[in-house]
Design an enzyme around this catalytic site. Structure first.
Site, PDB file in Angstrom:
ATOM      1  CE1 TYR A   1       1.034  -0.012   4.444  1.00  0.00           C
ATOM      2  CE2 TYR A   1      -0.095   2.086   4.268  1.00  0.00           C
ATOM      3  CZ  TYR A   1       0.748   1.240   4.963  1.00  0.00           C
ATOM      4  OH  TYR A   1       1.298   1.637   6.146  1.00  0.00           O
TER       5      TYR A   1
ATOM      6  CE  LYS B   1       3.176   3.492   3.238  1.00  0.00           C
ATOM      7  NZ  LYS B   1       3.223   3.456   4.685  1.00  0.00           N
TER       8      LYS B   1
ATOM      9  CD  GLU C   1       9.651   1.977  10.521  1.00  0.00           C
ATOM     10  OE1 GLU C   1       9.628   2.931   9.739  1.00  0.00           O
ATOM     11  OE2 GLU C   1       9.404   0.803  10.178  1.00  0.00           O
TER      12      GLU C   1
ATOM     13  CG  LEU D   1       8.123   2.605   4.876  1.00  0.00           C
ATOM     14  CD1 LEU D   1       7.722   1.301   4.215  1.00  0.00           C
ATOM     15  CD2 LEU D   1       6.926   3.512   5.051  1.00  0.00           C
TER      16      LEU D   1
END
Ligand code: PDD
Length: 290
Positions: free
Chosen positions: A31, A146, A178, A202
């Site tokens: 996505y 992702k 993250e 990411l």
């Protein structure tokens, strides 16, 4: 028409997929979320490039060329009743006629998009910063993709909510990775620190913008592993994402971030970076509007 499903523009409430869709059964898809300001998508080429990298990593053939993606996205943006938007794109491996982990043959990927009003940080969050907790990074080894397999992020984010906080920042083997849906930056002794873009985080589009802005304005930065101790002793911390932009973390695990008079307040480097970001975004959008 605020949605698109497999070739058709339609109201989101009318978009229906098969329960055998592999996105639903296995989280087998990827996505993107693209921010849109005054009907102009921000960094669309970078988002499409990252989606290609995700689909390559998942071994799903990209069902559209970039020109086709752009046409779909722009039509969705035009049809929406609001100007600032977050466009969500999802591609799954498709719907099979049975449940089998291995890739099915001859199945067409499912393509789903919808747009919603862009919801950024509240005024209070922007002015006061947010509270965050630390959490163990329980996710897999391909956080650079992702993917819609996001239960690790979901559980981690809920830990933050349970603690009355807005974000959880994750630590793996003693190092910062993250946030549950954001990248994290740390400032120590005037130097901006952030973890490298490897398989543990990411590769954020906003992360790249922030590093470009640091380079452009001569703000010192280092991309290298950031130890837990450095995070806990940070002068400033901030998170980035397409919807949150640059947002200060002002308390971590219940303790104020920073020292002295600055403690517990958005620090000067964070405020400067947010100002650079906002100016850059406005400039890009102004040029796009001409
Ligand atoms: N999240 N890290 C994770 C785990 C993310 O989910 C995101 C984005 C980011 C920031 O990436 P970018 O700057 O490209 O938005 C980092 C999106 C916004 C979401 O899932 O809604």
């Amino acid at each position: 028409m605020n949605a698109y499903l497999n070739g058709q523009f339609l109201p989101l409430s009318e978009a229906k997929i098969s329960p055998l869709d592999r996105g639903f059964l296995f989280g087998d898809g990827g996505y993107e979320v693209i921010p849109v300001y005054s009907r102009h998508p921000f960094r669309i080429d970078e988002h499409l490039r990252r989606m290609q990298a995700t689909l390559d990593g998942l071994r799903i053939v990209n069902p559209h060329s970039n020109d086709e993606w752009r046409a779909i996205i722009l039509r969705l943006i035009e049809a929406a009743g609001f100007a600032d938007q977050a466009v969500y794109i999802q591609v799954t491996r498709g719907a099979d006629i049975r449940r089998d982990h291995a890739f099915p043959q001859g199945v067409t990927p499912t393509v789903f998009l919808f747009t919603a009003p862009l919801v950024g940080p509240t005024r209070t969050q922007r002015e006061a910063g947010i509270a965050a907790i630390t959490a163990t990074d329980i996710r897999w080894d391909r956080c650079d993709l992702k993917s819609v397999s996001m239960v690790g992020n979901v559980l981690t984010r809920q830990l933050a909510v349970d603690a009355g906080c807005a974000e959880a920042i994750m630590l793996r083997d003693g190092f910062l990775t993250e946030g549950s849906s954001t990248n994290v930056f740390c400032v120590r002794n005037g130097i901006i620190l952030c973890p490298p873009k490897d398989n543990r985080i990411l590769p954020g589009i906003t992360y790249d913008v922030v590093l470009e802005l640091a380079a452009r304005h001569g703000a010192p930065f280092a991309v290298r592993p950031v130890a837990e101790a450095e995070v806990r002793a940070a002068d400033e911390l901030w998170i980035t994402s397409s919807t949150k932009e640059v947002l200060a973390i002002t308390t971590l695990d219940g303790k104020p971030v920073g020292q002295g008079a600055q403690a517990g307040k958005p620090g000067p480097v964070t405020r400067q970076m947010h100002a650079w970001y906002a100016a850059f975004r406005d400039e890009v959008m102004r040029v796009a509007a001409v």
